[in-house]
Motif scaffolding. Structure first.
Motif, PDB file in Angstrom:
ATOM      1  N   GLY A  77       0.809  -1.334  -0.011  1.00 55.27           N
ATOM      2  CA  GLY A  77      -0.148   0.086  -0.157  1.00 55.27           C
ATOM      3  C   GLY A  77       0.894   1.424  -0.004  1.00 55.27           C
ATOM      4  N   ARG A  78       0.035   2.371   0.339  1.00 60.48           N
ATOM      5  CA  ARG A  78       0.997   3.779   0.402  1.00 60.48           C
ATOM      6  C   ARG A  78       0.050   4.291   1.529  1.00 60.48           C
ATOM      7  NH1 ARG A  78       0.362   7.600  -3.332  1.00 60.48           N
ATOM      8  NH2 ARG A  78      -1.900   7.058  -3.730  1.00 60.48           N
ATOM      9  N   ARG A  80       0.132   8.036   4.104  1.00 61.58           N
ATOM     10  CA  ARG A  80       0.586   9.412   4.485  1.00 61.58           C
ATOM     11  C   ARG A  80       0.991   9.090   6.034  1.00 61.58           C
ATOM     12  NH1 ARG A  80      -3.482  12.680   2.867  1.00 61.58           N
ATOM     13  NH2 ARG A  80      -2.241  12.901   0.949  1.00 61.58           N
ATOM     14  N   GLU A  89       5.267  10.553   2.542  1.00 57.98           N
ATOM     15  CA  GLU A  89       4.604   9.262   1.902  1.00 57.98           C
ATOM     16  C   GLU A  89       5.437   8.123   2.231  1.00 57.98           C
ATOM     17  OE1 GLU A  89       2.894   7.658  -2.290  1.00 57.98           O
ATOM     18  OE2 GLU A  89       2.782   9.608  -2.146  1.00 57.98           O
ATOM     19  N   TRP A  90       4.819   7.028   2.879  1.00 60.30           N
ATOM     20  CA  TRP A  90       5.446   5.825   3.383  1.00 60.30           C
ATOM     21  C   TRP A  90       5.094   4.923   2.358  1.00 60.30           C
ATOM     22  CZ3 TRP A  90       3.404   2.693   7.909  1.00 60.30           C
ATOM     23  CH2 TRP A  90       4.606   1.756   8.416  1.00 60.30           C
ATOM     24  N   LEU A  91       6.159   4.355   1.698  1.00 63.51           N
ATOM     25  CA  LEU A  91       6.010   3.431   0.634  1.00 63.51           C
ATOM     26  C   LEU A  91       6.333   1.995   1.136  1.00 63.51           C
ATOM     27  CD1 LEU A  91       7.670   5.494  -2.245  1.00 63.51           C
ATOM     28  CD2 LEU A  91       5.020   4.961  -1.813  1.00 63.51           C
ATOM     29  N   GLU A 110      -4.011   4.033  -0.063  1.00 60.41           N
ATOM     30  CA  GLU A 110      -4.523   2.787  -0.803  1.00 60.41           C
ATOM     31  C   GLU A 110      -4.651   1.662   0.453  1.00 60.41           C
ATOM     32  OE1 GLU A 110      -1.451   3.216  -4.517  1.00 60.41           O
ATOM     33  OE2 GLU A 110      -1.130   1.319  -3.396  1.00 60.41           O
ATOM     34  N   SER A 112      -3.697  -0.833   2.906  1.00 60.02           N
ATOM     35  CA  SER A 112      -2.313  -1.190   3.157  1.00 60.02           C
ATOM     36  C   SER A 112      -2.190  -2.107   4.311  1.00 60.02           C
ATOM     37  CB  SER A 112      -1.974   0.453   3.771  1.00 60.02           C
ATOM     38  OG  SER A 112      -1.954   1.140   2.835  1.00 60.02           O
TER      39      SER A 112
END
Length: 136
Positions: A77-78, A80, A89-91, A110, A112
């Protein structure tokens, strides 16, 4: 050949089974949340492990912990992520470590999945703001 493991090779027998913690199997604990759910797979007096499943568009509390130290890995997911005064933004594949006292919040951009390990104080939560009315 002498063994090098604890209790082997130096005249000392391994610890008897009743002196060490027994291995076990079980089922995770599912905790439903307004933003998704938590899957608790470990909770001992030394550590805890959870999987957080956060539905897209949902946001967790703005919070901090007094004692609990947690480290999280975004698996899918993605998100904030708010950490004190920083928003980023954490990936997937990135880790965030949060020592006690740090204010943080996550918002799923998304669907997550987050892997969390922490010290065992799972009730150590100071909610500062919450979309779902759970501030104490």
């Amino acid at each position: 050949m002498e063994g090098h493991a604890k209790g082997l090779g130096h005249g000392r027998a391994p610890d008897p089974p009743d002196e060490r913690e027994q291995a076990r199997r079980g089922e995770p604990r599912i905790v439903d949340k307004p933003w998704g759910r938590e899957v608790w797979y470990a909770h001992t007096d030394r550590y805890a492990g959870k999987v957080l499943e956060v539905d897209a568009g949902h946001i967790l509390s703005l919070q901090k912990h007094v004692v609990k130290h947690e480290t999280m890995l975004l698996q899918v997911g993605r998100v904030r992520f708010t950490l004190n005064d920083e928003v980023f933004e954490w990936l997937p594949g990135e880790i965030v470590s949060i020592p006690p006292g740090n204010v943080h919040r996550m918002e799923a951009l998304e669907d997550s999945v987050i892997l969390e390990v922490s010290t065992p104080e799972l009730d150590d939560l100071v909610r500062l703001d919450d979309r779902y009315g759970r501030v104490r």
